[in-house]
Design an enzyme around this catalytic site. Structure first.
Site, PDB file in Angstrom:
ATOM      1  N   HIS A   1       0.747  -1.131   0.036  1.00  0.00           N
ATOM      2  CA  HIS A   1      -0.001  -0.211   0.086  1.00  0.00           C
ATOM      3  C   HIS A   1       0.841   1.317   0.022  1.00  0.00           C
ATOM      4  CE1 HIS A   1       0.201  -0.032   4.330  1.00  0.00           C
ATOM      5  NE2 HIS A   1       0.393   1.309   4.389  1.00  0.00           N
TER       6      HIS A   1
ATOM      7  N   SER B   1       4.297   2.399   8.218  1.00  0.00           N
ATOM      8  CA  SER B   1       4.104   1.321   7.375  1.00  0.00           C
ATOM      9  C   SER B   1       5.245   0.900   6.363  1.00  0.00           C
ATOM     10  CB  SER B   1       3.013   1.855   6.432  1.00  0.00           C
ATOM     11  OG  SER B   1       1.745   1.506   6.935  1.00  0.00           O
TER      12      SER B   1
ATOM     13  N   ASP C   1       0.050  -7.467   1.504  1.00  0.00           N
ATOM     14  CA  ASP C   1       0.686  -6.111   1.669  1.00  0.00           C
ATOM     15  C   ASP C   1       2.251  -6.218   1.549  1.00  0.00           C
ATOM     16  OD1 ASP C   1       0.461  -3.401   1.828  1.00  0.00           O
ATOM     17  OD2 ASP C   1      -0.368  -3.276   3.784  1.00  0.00           O
TER      18      ASP C   1
END
Ligand SMILES: *[C@@H]1O[C@H](CO)[C@@H](O)[C@H](O)[C@H]1NC(C)=O
Ligand SMILES: *[C@@H]1O[C@H](CO)[C@@H](O)[C@H](O)[C@H]1NC(C)=O
Length: 306
Positions: free
Chosen positions: A80, A240, A127
């Site tokens: 992402h 992230s 992801d």
């Protein structure tokens, strides 16, 4: 129609200023100023030489993520983070993003990356993504690779370290690298923490607890828990793609969590034992690939032009 679009864009950009990434859980409170790589501390500079910083452009919007150097040529991160990316600046050998760090920092500018072909942005599955550096990086005391966990260990009950330059409680986004030590919990416990988690957590996720005794490592001391209370720990916005490490082995990359990072809910990471083969296969081949979305964009442009 146009007005709606513009308003949305404005909200998008003001919410996601310089550093950002996606926070998924829908019914959490609006992100408060109290959110950060929680319960953690500033890392000793260059203590984690495999952690990299990523400045990512998706057209004109800039995002910030972490990443991990896994070989001389490849950085692992979250899908992402780089999905739709048009330009990525990879900062290696960095600790304080506000300094020039001329002695240690190396920056690469690339737009070559591989997103997991089954990345699902709705269910937050697969992801993971690989960013290809334009040349082999020279390793030194500031820049190093880390091995990826292999096999079938679940790591439940083990202490892990999560790294990031994400949101902090008092200073906004951290300018210096931070770490937080948290315990890996079972996926069953993770799913039981909240109905949204129950709907999303699957085998390929690795959760760390959102609540930990401040003096976790001394938890065997009777009543310390009662006296000191529980600390809230975990990753937050902009962390992230960063490393989750156990005993100098990379076990996860930061993926998602509750919008309110201080809610004490678990932090969820991509479980790398699950993606080991994919990573080997895609980084081993060392071939140029282009994001499916970029192909789509290029094809669209082609058809529009034609
Ligand atoms: C990165 O490369 C792209 C494409 O060559 C270029 O347009 C952009 O200005 C570069 N960015 C930086 C910060 O050097
Ligand atoms: C995990 O791997 C070990 C060593 O290869 C094996 O003995 C064990 O049966 C495996 N466990 C599971 C649950 O697959």
């Amino acid at each position: 129609m146009l007005i709606v679009l513009i308003v949305k864009l404005l909200i998008g950009t003001s919410n996601r200023k310089l550093h950002d990434e996606v926070k998924f859980i829908s019914d959490r409170k609006v992100l408060g100023v109290d959110s950060r790589i929680i319960g953690g501390d500033i890392a000793t500079p260059h203590q984690y030489p495999y952690q990299v910083a990523l400045y990512i452009w998706k057209q004109v919007t800039q995002y910030f993520c972490g990443g991990v150097l896994i070989s001389l040529r490849w950085v692992l991160t979250a899908a992402h983070c780089v999905d739709y990316a048009t330009e990525i600046l990879v900062y290696l050998g960095t600790h304080d993003l506000t300094q020039s760090e001329t002695g240690s920092r190396v920056i690469y500018n690339t737009s070559t990356y591989i997103i997991h072909e089954n990345y699902d942005s709705v269910l937050f599955q697969n992801d993971v993504a690989l960013i290809r550096l334009p040349e082999e990086v020279a390793l030194n005391q500031y820049i190093a690779t880390i091995p990826i966990s292999q096999g079938n260990q679940t790591y439940v009950g083990e202490m892990s370290t999560t790294l990031g330059w994400g949101l902090t409680a008092t200073e906004g986004y951290s300018t210096v690298l931070r770490y937080v030590d948290t315990e890996v919990i079972s996926n069953a416990e993770c799913a039981a923490s909240h109905p949204d988690y129950a709907a999303l957590v699957v085998d390929q996720h690795l959760c760390t607890t959102g609540k930990s005794n401040v003096y976790f490592k001394m938890r065997h001391i009777f009543y310390l828990n009662v006296i000191l209370g529980e600390g809230i720990v975990g990753s937050c916005s902009s962390d992230s793609g960063g490393a989750v490490v156990i005993n100098e082995v990379l076990v996860g990359v930061v993926s998602w969590g509750a919008i309110d990072c201080t809610a004490g809910l678990p932090s969820v990471n991509a479980r790398l034992t699950f993606f080991y083969d994919w990573i080997q296969e895609n980084s081993g081949k060392d071939v140029m690939k282009i994001s499916p979305h970029l192909w789509f964009l290029l094809l669209s442009i082609f058809f529009v032009v034609v």
